[in-house]
Design a protein around this motif. Structure first.
Motif, PDB file in Angstrom:
ATOM      1  N   THR A   5      46.633  38.375  49.304  1.00 15.69           N
ATOM      2  CA  THR A   5      45.202  38.589  49.141  1.00 15.69           C
ATOM      3  C   THR A   5      44.767  39.811  49.941  1.00 15.69           C
ATOM      4  OG1 THR A   5      44.872  36.218  48.906  1.00 15.69           O
ATOM      5  CG2 THR A   5      42.927  37.540  49.398  1.00 15.69           C
ATOM      6  N   LEU A   9      39.164  40.420  50.069  1.00 15.33           N
ATOM      7  CA  LEU A   9      39.049  39.242  49.222  1.00 15.33           C
ATOM      8  C   LEU A   9      39.340  37.937  49.957  1.00 15.33           C
ATOM      9  CD1 LEU A   9      40.733  40.472  45.915  1.00 15.33           C
ATOM     10  CD2 LEU A   9      38.314  40.278  46.432  1.00 15.33           C
ATOM     11  N   ALA A  10      39.528  37.986  51.256  1.00 14.19           N
ATOM     12  CA  ALA A  10      39.894  36.789  52.010  1.00 14.19           C
ATOM     13  C   ALA A  10      38.882  35.653  51.810  1.00 14.19           C
ATOM     14  CB  ALA A  10      40.033  37.121  53.487  1.00 14.19           C
ATOM     15  N   PHE A  12      37.168  35.219  49.194  1.00 13.57           N
ATOM     16  CA  PHE A  12      37.027  35.077  47.754  1.00 13.57           C
ATOM     17  C   PHE A  12      38.222  34.312  47.183  1.00 13.57           C
ATOM     18  CE2 PHE A  12      36.960  37.119  43.423  1.00 13.57           C
ATOM     19  CZ  PHE A  12      35.736  36.626  43.033  1.00 13.57           C
ATOM     20  N   ALA A  13      38.637  33.243  47.840  1.00 14.52           N
ATOM     21  CA  ALA A  13      39.800  32.469  47.409  1.00 14.52           C
ATOM     22  C   ALA A  13      39.470  31.676  46.148  1.00 14.52           C
ATOM     23  CB  ALA A  13      40.251  31.545  48.515  1.00 14.52           C
ATOM     24  N   LEU A  14      40.324  31.779  45.151  1.00 10.86           N
ATOM     25  CA  LEU A  14      40.118  31.074  43.887  1.00 10.86           C
ATOM     26  C   LEU A  14      41.279  30.135  43.573  1.00 10.86           C
ATOM     27  CD1 LEU A  14      38.682  33.978  41.721  1.00 10.86           C
ATOM     28  CD2 LEU A  14      37.440  32.127  42.823  1.00 10.86           C
ATOM     29  N   ASP A  15      41.956  29.656  44.597  1.00  5.93           N
ATOM     30  CA  ASP A  15      43.048  28.714  44.386  1.00  5.93           C
ATOM     31  C   ASP A  15      42.532  27.497  43.624  1.00  5.93           C
ATOM     32  OD1 ASP A  15      44.726  30.370  45.880  1.00  5.93           O
ATOM     33  OD2 ASP A  15      44.123  29.410  47.748  1.00  5.93           O
ATOM     34  N   MET A  35      42.191  41.234  39.855  1.00  5.70           N
ATOM     35  CA  MET A  35      41.555  40.791  41.100  1.00  5.70           C
ATOM     36  C   MET A  35      41.483  39.263  41.178  1.00  5.70           C
ATOM     37  SD  MET A  35      40.804  43.487  42.879  1.00  5.70           S
ATOM     38  CE  MET A  35      39.462  43.127  43.970  1.00  5.70           C
ATOM     39  N   MET A  36      41.157  38.627  40.071  1.00  9.72           N
ATOM     40  CA  MET A  36      41.086  37.168  40.055  1.00  9.72           C
ATOM     41  C   MET A  36      42.465  36.557  40.309  1.00  9.72           C
ATOM     42  SD  MET A  36      37.945  36.324  39.538  1.00  9.72           S
ATOM     43  CE  MET A  36      36.463  37.115  39.006  1.00  9.72           C
ATOM     44  N   GLN A  38      44.893  37.982  41.985  1.00  9.62           N
ATOM     45  CA  GLN A  38      45.191  38.223  43.397  1.00  9.62           C
ATOM     46  C   GLN A  38      44.493  37.211  44.291  1.00  9.62           C
ATOM     47  OE1 GLN A  38      44.094  42.313  44.159  1.00  9.62           O
ATOM     48  NE2 GLN A  38      46.243  42.897  44.207  1.00  9.62           N
ATOM     49  N   ALA A  39      43.316  36.765  43.879  1.00  9.30           N
ATOM     50  CA  ALA A  39      42.554  35.802  44.669  1.00  9.30           C
ATOM     51  C   ALA A  39      43.047  34.374  44.454  1.00  9.30           C
ATOM     52  CB  ALA A  39      41.068  35.907  44.331  1.00  9.30           C
ATOM     53  N   GLY A  40      44.045  34.196  43.576  1.00 11.74           N
ATOM     54  CA  GLY A  40      44.672  32.888  43.409  1.00 11.74           C
ATOM     55  C   GLY A  40      44.314  32.120  42.160  1.00 11.74           C
TER      56      GLY A  40
END
Length: 67
Positions: A5, A9-10, A12-15, A35-36, A38-40
């Protein structure tokens, strides 16, 4: 993409989330998909051009495409 990440974006986590990107085969949509991912997020790329959507999904780790 490395999978790490980026610093900005730290927060902005989307796990465990699904990101549906319309117009994801090019330009801003392709960048948003990257980007999405990368954010998980699990990324779904939608586009009117099925072949372009498939090609874009191959460039984004774990993405799938629909047209």
């Amino acid at each position: 993409m490395s999978g790490a990440t980026p610093p900005g974006l730290a927060a902005f986590a989307l796990d465990r989330r699904v990101a549906v990107i319309t117009g994801g085969a090019g330009g801003i949509g392709q960048a948003a998909a990257q980007m999405m991912a990368q954010a998980g997020a699990q990324v779904v790329i939608l586009d009117r051009d099925a072949r372009a959507a498939q090609d874009a999904a191959q460039r984004v780790p774990g993405a799938v495409s629909l047209a």
